[in-house]
Design an enzyme around this catalytic site. Structure first.
Site, short mmCIF file in Angstrom:
data_model
loop_
_atom_site.label_atom_id
_atom_site.label_comp_id
_atom_site.label_asym_id
_atom_site.label_seq_id
_atom_site.Cartn_x
_atom_site.Cartn_y
_atom_site.Cartn_z
N LYS A 118 0.87 -1.19 0.00
CA LYS A 118 0.00 0.00 0.00
C LYS A 118 0.89 1.23 0.00
O LYS A 118 2.00 1.19 0.55
CB LYS A 118 -0.87 0.03 1.27
N ASP A 158 -6.99 4.18 -4.66
CA ASP A 158 -7.64 4.00 -3.36
C ASP A 158 -8.29 5.37 -3.08
O ASP A 158 -8.49 6.15 -4.03
CB ASP A 158 -6.61 3.62 -2.28
N GLY A 229 -20.34 6.98 2.44
CA GLY A 229 -19.48 7.47 1.37
C GLY A 229 -20.29 7.81 0.14
O GLY A 229 -21.49 7.48 0.05
N PHE A 230 -19.63 8.48 -0.82
CA PHE A 230 -20.29 8.72 -2.11
C PHE A 230 -19.25 8.72 -3.23
O PHE A 230 -19.46 9.27 -4.29
CB PHE A 230 -21.09 10.05 -2.08
N ALA A 234 -18.69 3.51 -3.24
CA ALA A 234 -20.11 3.65 -2.92
C ALA A 234 -20.94 3.65 -4.21
O ALA A 234 -22.00 3.01 -4.28
CB ALA A 234 -20.35 4.95 -2.14
N TRP A 235 -20.44 4.32 -5.23
CA TRP A 235 -21.16 4.38 -6.50
C TRP A 235 -21.37 2.98 -7.10
O TRP A 235 -22.48 2.62 -7.52
CB TRP A 235 -20.39 5.30 -7.48
#
Ligand code: GLU
Length: 439
Positions: A118, A158, A229-230, A234-235
């Site tokens: 990461k 990310d 979240g958006f 989330a989408w």
């Protein structure tokens, strides 16, 4: 744990992630004295190496800004280091160590040959111009380019890193390396990206939820769903939940949550993309745009009465109090699509009340799985149709679900997905480490 805490004091997220895994694998570890002898745990909990570097860049006003950049190459026992890059003001070394550790187990579950890594920075894309984002991405890559590559370490997106940021980082990598190789995933479709990659984390998450419910004879159709979240994840989750007949009634941002009793579908899902691209990290404008929606400031959507709760934002976004509220409101299923979305207190409550609960490393593995498929396509110099990628994503998510069932089913039939995912991931990595000697 005591040794690790003494060596890395204050790295709370990293210590939290390690503790959860150690508790889960204790029983199986004790059945394998050869692991103990080879110090598998001591070797597995420390990253192979960490790069930390300063990232100086110039903003649009001509001021020099300095951020910190990182890449944690955690474990490459089963494949090249693989994992996303996070640009967010909350990023610390502890964040990226926890994410790299989780990624190692997640990637092992995918059935694909990928190790764990990461990276990221405390840089935030919020309120930055396009040129500022480009200059930052180029400066970040100027330091990292020589440590990554298609067979060494393959970064991806990310939080805060989407197709635009990957494009800028990949462009700089390509220029410095003078090679066009699949050193990144999540690339644009015109230069080696895979179809379905943007949707993959959310789609895969919903395929997993579908399996969790089916294993108990339940259906997703008609269920009320709350999402946090958006952003991209989330989408994808809202899109697939809607396609599978569920009704999503909430999304959220750092400013509060949106409750839309009519359900988030059609143009409202499209609008989520617009909101995300606005770059100001607020969800409130949704309520100004759609009169069916109410904005609840400063709160999280876990206070709603829903059947399915899907954390899709950031670590520790659902705590013990939230868990109690969900349980009291009769929640059926909680599945983390964010990484380590629930606190240990919340997880303990879900397990105690035998709620269907699954951790991020299983539920959200669809994203990195399609990254793995992007690597395969790049290596073959081919690109697959979306049906083919989706078919393989389905297959991988089913396989992860089966591994959780195999390793996590308790005597009363309850599936402990935390245990299942941790033990299955651990056994694969541990066996590979054993086979490769002390290195
Ligand atoms: N950041 C994503 C994750 O947490 C995707 C990583 C990748 O595609 O390499 O799994």
């Amino acid at each position: 744990m005591a040794q690790l805490e003494a060596r890395h004091p204050g790295e709370s997220e990293y210590l939290q992630a390690v503790k959860e895994v150690l508790i889960s694998i204790e029983e199986v570890y004790n059945q394998h004295p050869e692991f103990e002898k080879a110090r598998i745990i001591e070797r597995l909990v420390e990253p192979d190496r960490i790069f930390i570097f300063k990232v100086p860049w110039m903003d649009d006003s001509g001021n020099v800004q300095v951020n910190l950049g990182y890449r944690v190459q955690f474990n490459n026992a089963i494949g090249p280091y693989k994992g996303g890059i996070r640009f967010h003001s909350s990023v610390t070394l502890s964040t990226l160590k926890f994410l790299g550790f989780e990624q190692t187990f997640k990637n092992a579950l995918t059935t694909l040959p990928m190790g764990g890594a990461k990276g990221g920075s405390d840089f935030s894309i919020r309120n930055k111009s396009n040129n500022e984002v480009m200059r930052f991405c180029q400066a970040y890559m100027l330091e990292l380019w020589n440590h990554i590559g298609p067979n060494t370490d393959v970064p991806a997106g990310d939080i805060g890193v989407g197709a635009r940021e990957i494009g800028y980082m990949y462009g700089m990598y390509k220029k410095l390396k003078n090679e066009f190789t699949g050193a990144f995933t999540g690339k644009g479709i015109e230069f080696g990206g895979s179809l379905i990659r943007p949707e993959a984390t959310g789609f895969g998450g919903l395929y997993f939820v579908h399996q969790m419910l089916s294993a108990k004879g339940l259906e997703l159709k008609g269920k009320l769903v709350a999402v946090s979240g958006f952003g991209n994840v989330a989408w994808g989750a809202v899109t697939k939940a809607d396609q599978l007949g569920a009704k999503v009634v909430a999304i959220s941002g750092p400013d509060g949550y949106i409750y839309d009793a009519e359900g988030i579908k059609g143009e409202k899902i499209e609008y989520m993309l617009e909101l995300r691209d606005s770059g100001n990290d607020l969800v409130q404008p949704y309520a100004d745009r759609f009169p069916s929606a109410v904005f609840v400031p400063g709160k999280r959507p876990w206070e709603l009465k829903v059947d399915v709760a899907l954390p899709c934002a950031i670590q520790n976004e659902l705590n013990g109090d939230d868990a109690l509220q969900l349980i009291n409101n009769g929640v059926t299923c909680v599945a983390e699509i964010s990484n380590m979305g629930c606190t240990p207190e919340a997880i303990d409550l879900f397990l105690e009340h035998k709620i269907l609960y699954a951790p991020g490393k299983a539920v959200n593995a669809g994203g990195v799985s399609v990254s793995g498929l992007e690597m395969s396509q790049n290596a073959m110099h081919l690109s697959w149709q979306s049906e083919e990628v989706d078919r393989q994503l389905h297959h991988i998510m089913s396989s992860i679900h089966s591994q959780c069932v195999d390793f996590g089913t308790e005597s009363d039939g309850y599936i402990n997905y935390v245990k299942g995912a941790n033990v299955a991931g651990f056994m694969k990595v541990a066996r590979a480490m054993m086979a490769q000697g002390v290195i």
